[in-house]
Structures are given as C-alpha cells and as structure tokens.
Scaffold this motif. Structure first.
Motif, mmCIF file in Angstrom:
data_model
loop_
_atom_site.group_PDB
_atom_site.id
_atom_site.type_symbol
_atom_site.label_atom_id
_atom_site.label_comp_id
_atom_site.label_asym_id
_atom_site.label_seq_id
_atom_site.Cartn_x
_atom_site.Cartn_y
_atom_site.Cartn_z
ATOM 1 N N SER A 264 7.058 -8.001 10.335
ATOM 2 C CA SER A 264 5.643 -7.633 10.320
ATOM 3 C C SER A 264 5.406 -6.326 11.065
ATOM 4 C CB SER A 264 4.807 -8.737 10.991
ATOM 5 O OG SER A 264 4.901 -9.954 10.296
ATOM 6 N N LEU A 265 4.355 -5.644 10.669
ATOM 7 C CA LEU A 265 3.857 -4.463 11.367
ATOM 8 C C LEU A 265 2.341 -4.462 11.291
ATOM 9 C CD1 LEU A 265 6.130 -1.468 10.223
ATOM 10 C CD2 LEU A 265 5.980 -2.430 12.523
ATOM 11 N N ARG A 266 1.730 -3.856 12.294
ATOM 12 C CA ARG A 266 0.283 -3.686 12.270
ATOM 13 C C ARG A 266 -0.034 -2.212 12.378
ATOM 14 N NH1 ARG A 266 -4.376 -4.915 16.722
ATOM 15 N NH2 ARG A 266 -6.021 -5.660 15.313
ATOM 16 N N LEU A 267 -0.644 -1.681 11.345
ATOM 17 C CA LEU A 267 -1.058 -0.288 11.355
ATOM 18 C C LEU A 267 -2.486 -0.183 11.883
ATOM 19 C CD1 LEU A 267 0.267 0.965 7.902
ATOM 20 C CD2 LEU A 267 1.464 0.784 10.092
ATOM 21 N N SER A 268 -2.732 0.881 12.627
ATOM 22 C CA SER A 268 -4.071 1.154 13.142
ATOM 23 C C SER A 268 -4.534 2.520 12.662
ATOM 24 C CB SER A 268 -4.077 1.134 14.668
ATOM 25 O OG SER A 268 -3.712 -0.125 15.171
ATOM 26 N N CYS A 269 -5.815 2.649 12.475
ATOM 27 C CA CYS A 269 -6.413 3.920 12.083
ATOM 28 C C CYS A 269 -7.612 4.159 12.995
ATOM 29 C CB CYS A 269 -6.849 3.888 10.632
ATOM 30 S SG CYS A 269 -7.761 5.351 10.077
ATOM 31 N N ALA A 270 -7.496 5.178 13.841
ATOM 32 C CA ALA A 270 -8.577 5.530 14.745
ATOM 33 C C ALA A 270 -9.461 6.583 14.086
ATOM 34 C CB ALA A 270 -8.007 6.069 16.050
ATOM 35 N N TRP B 248 -6.670 1.759 2.719
ATOM 36 C CA TRP B 248 -5.286 2.102 3.046
ATOM 37 C C TRP B 248 -4.574 2.401 1.719
ATOM 38 C CZ3 TRP B 248 -3.082 2.977 7.692
ATOM 39 C CH2 TRP B 248 -3.728 2.495 8.836
ATOM 40 N N PHE B 249 -3.822 3.485 1.722
ATOM 41 C CA PHE B 249 -3.012 3.882 0.576
ATOM 42 C C PHE B 249 -1.572 4.055 1.044
ATOM 43 C CE2 PHE B 249 -6.133 5.000 -2.740
ATOM 44 C CZ PHE B 249 -7.296 4.921 -1.997
ATOM 45 N N ARG B 250 -0.662 4.123 0.104
ATOM 46 C CA ARG B 250 0.724 4.404 0.462
ATOM 47 C C ARG B 250 1.377 5.261 -0.620
ATOM 48 N NH1 ARG B 250 3.348 -1.682 -0.143
ATOM 49 N NH2 ARG B 250 3.317 -1.798 -2.435
ATOM 50 N N GLN B 251 2.386 5.998 -0.184
ATOM 51 C CA GLN B 251 3.121 6.845 -1.116
ATOM 52 C C GLN B 251 4.604 6.777 -0.792
ATOM 53 O OE1 GLN B 251 1.717 10.904 -1.395
ATOM 54 N NE2 GLN B 251 2.677 11.153 -3.401
ATOM 55 N N THR C 181 -3.363 -7.852 5.399
ATOM 56 C CA THR C 181 -4.762 -8.111 5.723
ATOM 57 C C THR C 181 -5.385 -6.860 6.319
ATOM 58 O OG1 THR C 181 -4.287 -10.446 6.186
ATOM 59 C CG2 THR C 181 -6.369 -9.555 7.014
ATOM 60 N N ILE C 182 -6.483 -6.428 5.736
ATOM 61 C CA ILE C 182 -7.218 -5.286 6.265
ATOM 62 C C ILE C 182 -8.406 -5.784 7.074
ATOM 63 C CG2 ILE C 182 -8.657 -5.057 4.192
ATOM 64 C CD1 ILE C 182 -8.576 -2.007 4.624
ATOM 65 N N SER C 183 -8.696 -5.089 8.168
ATOM 66 C CA SER C 183 -9.848 -5.447 8.995
ATOM 67 C C SER C 183 -10.379 -4.176 9.656
ATOM 68 C CB SER C 183 -9.459 -6.486 10.054
ATOM 69 O OG SER C 183 -8.454 -5.976 10.912
ATOM 70 N N ARG C 184 -11.559 -4.284 10.245
ATOM 71 C CA ARG C 184 -12.114 -3.123 10.932
ATOM 72 C C ARG C 184 -12.929 -3.576 12.134
ATOM 73 N NH1 ARG C 184 -15.611 -0.045 6.674
ATOM 74 N NH2 ARG C 184 -16.045 1.360 8.443
ATOM 75 N N ASP C 185 -13.042 -2.683 13.102
ATOM 76 C CA ASP C 185 -13.849 -2.908 14.295
ATOM 77 C C ASP C 185 -14.760 -1.689 14.421
ATOM 78 O OD1 ASP C 185 -14.929 -3.103 16.841
ATOM 79 O OD2 ASP C 185 -13.136 -3.993 17.699
ATOM 80 N N LEU D 67 -4.358 -2.593 9.415
ATOM 81 C CA LEU D 67 -3.666 -3.199 8.280
ATOM 82 C C LEU D 67 -2.522 -4.032 8.845
ATOM 83 C CD1 LEU D 67 -3.583 -3.362 5.170
ATOM 84 C CD2 LEU D 67 -1.785 -1.621 5.243
ATOM 85 N N GLN D 68 -2.708 -5.339 8.816
ATOM 86 C CA GLN D 68 -1.660 -6.264 9.240
ATOM 87 C C GLN D 68 -0.759 -6.525 8.055
ATOM 88 O OE1 GLN D 68 -1.008 -7.699 12.341
ATOM 89 N NE2 GLN D 68 0.853 -8.429 11.331
ATOM 90 N N MET D 69 0.522 -6.239 8.212
ATOM 91 C CA MET D 69 1.478 -6.382 7.122
ATOM 92 C C MET D 69 2.528 -7.423 7.500
ATOM 93 S SD MET D 69 1.928 -2.375 6.054
ATOM 94 C CE MET D 69 2.852 -1.971 7.541
ATOM 95 N N ASN D 70 2.554 -8.504 6.767
ATOM 96 C CA ASN D 70 3.516 -9.582 6.997
ATOM 97 C C ASN D 70 4.457 -9.720 5.811
ATOM 98 O OD1 ASN D 70 2.145 -10.203 9.412
ATOM 99 N ND2 ASN D 70 0.771 -11.617 8.369
ATOM 100 N N SER D 71 5.554 -10.412 6.029
ATOM 101 C CA SER D 71 6.536 -10.653 4.963
ATOM 102 C C SER D 71 6.896 -9.359 4.250
ATOM 103 C CB SER D 71 5.987 -11.672 3.961
ATOM 104 O OG SER D 71 5.658 -12.885 4.592
#
Length: 124
Positions: free
Chosen positions: A17-23, A36-39, A69-73, A81-85
């Motif tokens: 798992s990894l958790r990405l953050s965007c400030a 969230w996008f990816r390339q 799972t995407i979430s925001r504060d 972006l919580q990324m599991n498995s």
C-alpha cells in the motif's frame, strides 16, 4: 490560482500500500473538483479517481475500483489517494489535478491545475 504539490510516492512490492497526498494552495481549493491521474512510460495519461468539492461523491477508473480510495480535507487543503493491493501495472507517475466549474469530469483538457507528479513503482 491553485498550486498543487504531490508527495508519498515510492517503491513498494506487489500487494502493498501507499498513500499519496496532494497539498493545495489557494483559497478556492474547496470549490474545485479534484482528480488523480497517472501516466505510465509510453502510455497516455489516464484518469484514476475524482472527488467532488464536498467530498460527498467519488469516482474511480474500473482498474482501481475497490483498491484505491480518494478523499479530501478542505480545512487543510489536501487531497489523498490511498492505494491498496498494488499491482505492477499500477506503476506510473501520479498527478493531482484541479478542475473548476464542473461537477465531475475525467477529461484531462478540462482540468485547470496540475501538480508536478510523484513516481509510484510496484515491483513483482
């Protein structure tokens, strides 16, 4: 004007798992639809997940549904972006993006602001 800075990428084994953050900077962050996008190398940038301004609605690409799972504060001006498995095919540069004036979109050309990206590498 909104500036976005991603963090949290790295190298992880398959199944991890990894958790990405965007400030985000800017007083209007809470009014933006965030995505969230990816390339991956040699591939086009693709939509991964999106979240409405209130956080009440979320959207996912079929390839990540049930794992990410995407979430925001809005109080802290962060999107996560919580990324599991994780799978090797999730390897890519992940970008945070903001879009004003729409309820929901997956179209890259409709996003107004982009971060610089963070690398996620999943080893098999």
């Amino acid at each position: 004007q909104v500036q976005l800075v991603e963090s949290g990428g790295g190298l992880v084994q398959a199944g991890g798992s990894l958790r990405l953050s965007c400030a985000a900077s800017g007083r209007t962050f809470s009014s933006y639809f965030m995505g969230w996008f990816r390339q991956a190398p040699g591939k086009e940038r693709e939509f991964v997940a999106g979240i409405s301004w209130s956080g009440g609605s979320t959207y996912y690409a079929d390839s990540v549904k049930g794992r990410f799972t995407i979430s925001r504060d809005n109080a802290k001006n962060f999107v996560y972006l919580q990324m599991n498995s994780l799978k090797p095919e999730d390897t890519a540069v992940y970008y945070c993006a903001g879009c004003s004036g729409v309820v929901y979109t997956r179209r890259i050309d409709e996003y107004d602001y982009w971060g610089q990206g963070t690398q996620v590498t999943v080893s098999s």
